[in-house]
Scaffold this active site. Structure first.
Site, short mmCIF file in Angstrom:
data_model
loop_
_atom_site.label_atom_id
_atom_site.label_comp_id
_atom_site.label_asym_id
_atom_site.label_seq_id
_atom_site.Cartn_x
_atom_site.Cartn_y
_atom_site.Cartn_z
N ARG A 1 40.92 23.28 62.59
CA ARG A 1 41.40 23.35 61.21
C ARG A 1 40.28 23.44 60.18
O ARG A 1 40.45 23.09 59.02
CB ARG A 1 42.32 22.16 60.89
CG ARG A 1 43.58 22.11 61.74
CD ARG A 1 44.54 21.05 61.26
NE ARG A 1 45.76 21.07 62.05
CZ ARG A 1 45.96 20.37 63.16
NH1 ARG A 1 45.00 19.55 63.60
NH2 ARG A 1 47.10 20.44 63.80
N LYS B 1 37.30 34.43 51.24
CA LYS B 1 38.42 35.10 51.88
C LYS B 1 38.03 35.45 53.31
O LYS B 1 36.96 36.02 53.55
CB LYS B 1 38.79 36.38 51.14
CG LYS B 1 39.75 36.20 49.98
CD LYS B 1 40.20 37.57 49.49
CE LYS B 1 41.19 37.46 48.37
NZ LYS B 1 41.63 38.80 47.91
N GLU C 1 32.04 48.94 45.68
CA GLU C 1 32.33 47.58 45.20
C GLU C 1 31.42 47.19 44.04
O GLU C 1 31.81 46.42 43.16
CB GLU C 1 32.22 46.58 46.34
CG GLU C 1 33.29 46.71 47.41
CD GLU C 1 34.66 46.24 46.97
OE1 GLU C 1 34.78 45.69 45.84
OE2 GLU C 1 35.61 46.41 47.74
N LYS D 1 31.62 38.61 41.06
CA LYS D 1 32.54 38.01 42.02
C LYS D 1 32.45 36.49 42.02
O LYS D 1 33.46 35.79 42.08
CB LYS D 1 32.29 38.55 43.43
CG LYS D 1 33.31 38.02 44.42
CD LYS D 1 33.49 38.86 45.64
CE LYS D 1 34.71 38.38 46.42
NZ LYS D 1 34.92 39.14 47.67
N GLU E 1 43.29 32.89 44.42
CA GLU E 1 43.86 34.16 43.97
C GLU E 1 45.24 33.97 43.34
O GLU E 1 46.21 34.66 43.64
CB GLU E 1 43.95 35.17 45.12
CG GLU E 1 44.11 36.60 44.65
CD GLU E 1 44.06 37.60 45.79
OE1 GLU E 1 43.58 38.73 45.54
OE2 GLU E 1 44.49 37.28 46.91
N ARG F 1 41.59 36.01 39.89
CA ARG F 1 40.92 36.63 41.04
C ARG F 1 41.55 37.97 41.43
O ARG F 1 40.91 38.79 42.07
CB ARG F 1 40.94 35.67 42.23
CG ARG F 1 40.14 36.19 43.42
CD ARG F 1 39.90 35.11 44.45
NE ARG F 1 39.19 35.62 45.60
CZ ARG F 1 38.56 34.87 46.49
NH1 ARG F 1 38.53 33.57 46.34
NH2 ARG F 1 37.94 35.42 47.52
N ASN G 1 40.83 43.00 43.08
CA ASN G 1 41.58 43.95 43.90
C ASN G 1 41.67 45.33 43.26
O ASN G 1 42.42 46.19 43.74
CB ASN G 1 43.00 43.42 44.16
CG ASN G 1 43.00 42.21 45.07
OD1 ASN G 1 42.27 42.15 46.04
ND2 ASN G 1 43.83 41.23 44.74
N HIS H 1 42.13 48.43 45.36
CA HIS H 1 42.36 48.02 46.74
C HIS H 1 43.79 48.27 47.23
O HIS H 1 44.00 48.46 48.43
CB HIS H 1 42.01 46.54 46.92
CG HIS H 1 40.54 46.29 46.98
ND1 HIS H 1 39.69 46.63 45.96
CD2 HIS H 1 39.76 45.75 47.95
CE1 HIS H 1 38.45 46.30 46.28
NE2 HIS H 1 38.46 45.77 47.48
N HIS I 1 43.50 50.19 50.46
CA HIS I 1 43.90 49.62 51.75
C HIS I 1 44.95 50.49 52.43
O HIS I 1 44.96 50.62 53.66
CB HIS I 1 44.45 48.21 51.56
CG HIS I 1 43.40 47.17 51.40
ND1 HIS I 1 43.69 45.86 51.06
CD2 HIS I 1 42.05 47.22 51.54
CE1 HIS I 1 42.57 45.17 51.00
NE2 HIS I 1 41.55 45.97 51.29
N HIS J 1 35.52 51.37 54.18
CA HIS J 1 36.26 50.62 53.15
C HIS J 1 35.87 51.07 51.74
O HIS J 1 36.74 51.29 50.90
CB HIS J 1 35.99 49.12 53.33
CG HIS J 1 36.54 48.27 52.24
ND1 HIS J 1 37.89 48.02 52.11
CD2 HIS J 1 35.94 47.61 51.22
CE1 HIS J 1 38.10 47.24 51.06
NE2 HIS J 1 36.93 46.98 50.50
#
Length: 354
Positions: A115, A137, A179, A221, A231, A235, A239, A242, A246, A258
């Site tokens: 965990r 992330k 980016e 960032k 997020e 945040r 994206n 994206h 994506h 990417h």
């Protein structure tokens, strides 16, 4: 050495030759370390492993596939098995050495073992430094989409070794610039000015503004994620480009870089904002000018709309049946566009597929 603080949680270190100094940042009580690296970075992964062993850490190197094939449940399960076989406890550490796919994977494995165990990220690509390794992330892909399984898990430290950038293939460097440019459009227009002042230099890892571009993009960032770790609001601006990007990656079965997909996605988002009447046409043109100047794509094939729409509706940012996009009202003025008119989304696709 440059240090960017991510709130009061951890530092991002930007410095030559810092990868093999990872032992200075592991903290007290660490007895074991798993160094996860792609096959193409085996030499660096083994150097990091050796550096940890030199200070008495029981370190193991684990090679994973290059690029997106690393981000699968099967690869994660293999790494969990290694952690179990070597008796890793909550005070031990996982180290991710590689591009964004490896830092995503290593972070996810660390987040889910017992965990949560500490993770140190050593990104070796521009994309990894300015995006994937910063922000906590983590995730893996499924057949249904990219990063649909994941967790938020902050690293102990991020070490950006600028010496490694000299070894990057040119296409990977340019893809990572997407980016960086994104950070310019959503927050810091100085980035756009630096790129526009000498696009040819920006497109090289040894350009005169390289360190400043990296530091500025990381700072964008870092400031955003420090204010919104999970997020829930701010945040989401990260994206930008994206949602469509994506979808392109999924339709292309992750064979496109990417950054290339995100570059196309930013132009799509700009065209969408223009169709919705919130962004001036001149700023759509600026997207194309900046991205094209460093060698990034700004268009995508026609005839793929049905596949792209299906992929976008599986995106994490979608709510119910409502598509949600980050768009711009102006440079450094990102907003959410929720449930855009069908005519707008189709017009934007027509504009980028020519």
């Amino acid at each position: 050495m440059s240090v960017v603080k991510v709130g009061d949680v951890y530092d991002v270190v930007i410095e030559p030759a810092c990868a093999t100094r990872v032992s200075e940042f592991i903290g007290n009580g660490v007895q074991r370390a798993l160094v996860v690296h792609p096959e193409s970075m085996r030499a660096l992964g083994e150097r990091v492993t050796a550096a940890l062993r030199d200070v008495g850490v029981e370190a193991y190197a684990a090679s994973v596939p290059d690029a997106e094939p690393a981000k699968t449940a099967a690869v994660a399960a293999d790494l969990w098995s290694l952690l179990g076989q070597h008796g890793f406890t909550r005070t031990d550490v996982v180290v991710g050495v590689g591009g964004g796919t490896v830092t995503d994977l290593a972070g996810f494995v660390a987040a889910t073992w017992l965990r949560g165990v500490p993770v140190i990220q050593v990104p070796t690509t521009l994309l990894g430094m300015v995006d994937a390794a910063v922000g906590g992330k983590t995730g893996i892909n499924t057949a249904e989409g990219k990063n649909l399984v994941g967790s938020f898990h902050e690293p102990r430290v991020v070490l950006c070794d600028t010496d490694v950038l000299a070894t990057l293939p040119q296409a990977d460097w340019v893809a990572g610039l997407a980016e960086v440019v994104k950070a310019g459009f959503i927050v810091d227009p100085v980035i756009l000015d630096l790129v526009a002042s000498d696009p040819a230099a920006a497109a090289r890892a040894d350009g005169p503004h390289t360190v400043e571009l990296i530091e500025r993009a990381i700072r964008v960032k870092a400031d955003v994620v420090a204010a919104d770790l999970r997020e829930s609001s701010l945040r989401e601006i990260l994206n930008y480009g994206h949602t469509f990007g994506h979808a392109v990656e999924q339709v292309e079965q992750f064979t496109m870089r990417h950054g290339e997909a995100v570059a196309i996605g930013m132009v799509y988002a700009a065209e969408l904002a223009c169709a919705a009447g919130v962004l001036d046409r001149s700023l759509v043109d600026r997207h194309r000018e900046v991205l094209t100047s460093v060698g990034l794509p700004t268009s995508y094939a026609s005839g793929r709309w049905a596949e792209l729409e299906t992929a976008m509706r599986r995106d994490k940012k979608t709510r119910g049946s409502m598509l949600r996009f980050v768009v711009l009202e102006d440079i450094a003025r990102p907003v959410r566009l929720e449930g855009p008119d069908e005519d707008w989304v189709r017009a934007a696709y027509a504009a980028i597929s020519g």
